[in-house]
Scaffold this motif. Sequence first.
Motif, PDB file in Angstrom:
ATOM      1  N   UNK A  55       0.827  -1.211   0.000  1.00 53.05           N
ATOM      2  CA  UNK A  55       0.000   0.000   0.000  1.00 53.05           C
ATOM      3  C   UNK A  55       0.858   1.256   0.000  1.00 53.05           C
ATOM      4  N   UNK A  56       0.310   2.273  -0.654  1.00 47.13           N
ATOM      5  CA  UNK A  56       1.050   3.516  -0.869  1.00 47.13           C
ATOM      6  C   UNK A  56       0.417   4.679  -0.116  1.00 47.13           C
ATOM      7  N   UNK A  60       2.896   9.079  -2.597  1.00 44.38           N
ATOM      8  CA  UNK A  60       3.507   8.067  -3.464  1.00 44.38           C
ATOM      9  C   UNK A  60       2.595   7.754  -4.650  1.00 44.38           C
ATOM     10  N   UNK A  61       1.299   7.718  -4.409  1.00 43.61           N
ATOM     11  CA  UNK A  61       0.327   7.496  -5.490  1.00 43.61           C
ATOM     12  C   UNK A  61       0.430   8.623  -6.512  1.00 43.61           C
ATOM     13  N   UNK A  62       0.425   9.850  -6.014  1.00 44.68           N
ATOM     14  CA  UNK A  62       0.498  11.023  -6.889  1.00 44.68           C
ATOM     15  C   UNK A  62       1.790  11.009  -7.717  1.00 44.68           C
ATOM     16  N   UNK A  63       2.910  10.738  -7.059  1.00 50.08           N
ATOM     17  CA  UNK A  63       4.192  10.713  -7.767  1.00 50.08           C
ATOM     18  C   UNK A  63       4.198   9.644  -8.866  1.00 50.08           C
ATOM     19  N   UNK A 111      14.817   2.548  -9.292  1.00 50.54           N
ATOM     20  CA  UNK A 111      14.563   1.476  -8.327  1.00 50.54           C
ATOM     21  C   UNK A 111      15.767   1.274  -7.413  1.00 50.54           C
ATOM     22  N   UNK A 112      16.956   1.319  -7.997  1.00 48.53           N
ATOM     23  CA  UNK A 112      18.176   1.155  -7.207  1.00 48.53           C
ATOM     24  C   UNK A 112      18.331   2.290  -6.199  1.00 48.53           C
ATOM     25  N   UNK A 113      18.087   3.509  -6.649  1.00 52.83           N
ATOM     26  CA  UNK A 113      18.224   4.672  -5.760  1.00 52.83           C
ATOM     27  C   UNK A 113      17.145   4.666  -4.681  1.00 52.83           C
ATOM     28  N   UNK A 114      15.897   4.457  -5.092  1.00 53.72           N
ATOM     29  CA  UNK A 114      14.779   4.540  -4.163  1.00 53.72           C
ATOM     30  C   UNK A 114      14.702   3.371  -3.188  1.00 53.72           C
ATOM     31  N   UNK A 123       7.740   0.151  -2.893  1.00 56.52           N
ATOM     32  CA  UNK A 123       8.404   0.474  -4.155  1.00 56.52           C
ATOM     33  C   UNK A 123       7.797  -0.353  -5.300  1.00 56.52           C
ATOM     34  N   UNK A 124       7.512  -1.618  -5.019  1.00 54.77           N
ATOM     35  CA  UNK A 124       6.849  -2.463  -6.021  1.00 54.77           C
ATOM     36  C   UNK A 124       5.479  -1.901  -6.362  1.00 54.77           C
ATOM     37  N   UNK A 125       4.753  -1.478  -5.345  1.00 52.87           N
ATOM     38  CA  UNK A 125       3.437  -0.869  -5.565  1.00 52.87           C
ATOM     39  C   UNK A 125       3.533   0.400  -6.389  1.00 52.87           C
ATOM     40  N   UNK A 126       4.567   1.200  -6.123  1.00 53.49           N
ATOM     41  CA  UNK A 126       4.753   2.442  -6.887  1.00 53.49           C
ATOM     42  C   UNK A 126       5.069   2.155  -8.349  1.00 53.49           C
ATOM     43  N   UNK A 127       5.943   1.169  -8.593  1.00 51.20           N
ATOM     44  CA  UNK A 127       6.328   0.885  -9.972  1.00 51.20           C
ATOM     45  C   UNK A 127       5.200   0.223 -10.752  1.00 51.20           C
TER      46      UNK A 127
END
Length: 157
Positions: A55-56, A60-63, A111-114, A123-127
Amino acid sequence: MNYVVVSSVGAVFMGFFVLFIRMKAAKKPTNAKKIILPPIFMSSGAFMYLVPQFRLTPMEILEAVIVGMLFSILLIKTSKFEIRDNDIYLKRSKAFIFILIGLLVLRLVLKTILSSTIDIGQLSGMFFLLAFSMIVPWRIGMYRDYKKLFKQLHGKH
């Protein structure tokens, strides 16, 4: 860190799979179903948000949505159709391949940075949301362009 490596390798394979599918698709006529179905099938991935670790936050959803929609512009600009042999085909675009590879590299770098500051689940949810926010506008744009050519080809209003 192992999850980041495994998911990054998976992303690379998926990227090459998409390139392969795209090149193969340009050899056959397209139709509305081929344009509309991929985001519908992908939407089942949203079930991941039933699990709390994916969950975000609203930010994070907006970004993710904003970045996905911005990336979709590149895909929309490089996806054009043409009428050939009384059918509608997706035009091959050399720029599309470079854009897709560029987006993949950018995704891996982000992904590496974040991954050092954002939990791997979030992060998986964001991507996922970023990819979905990229694919939906792209496919809507493709569908609109396809329908214009379909009307031109078949004279339907």
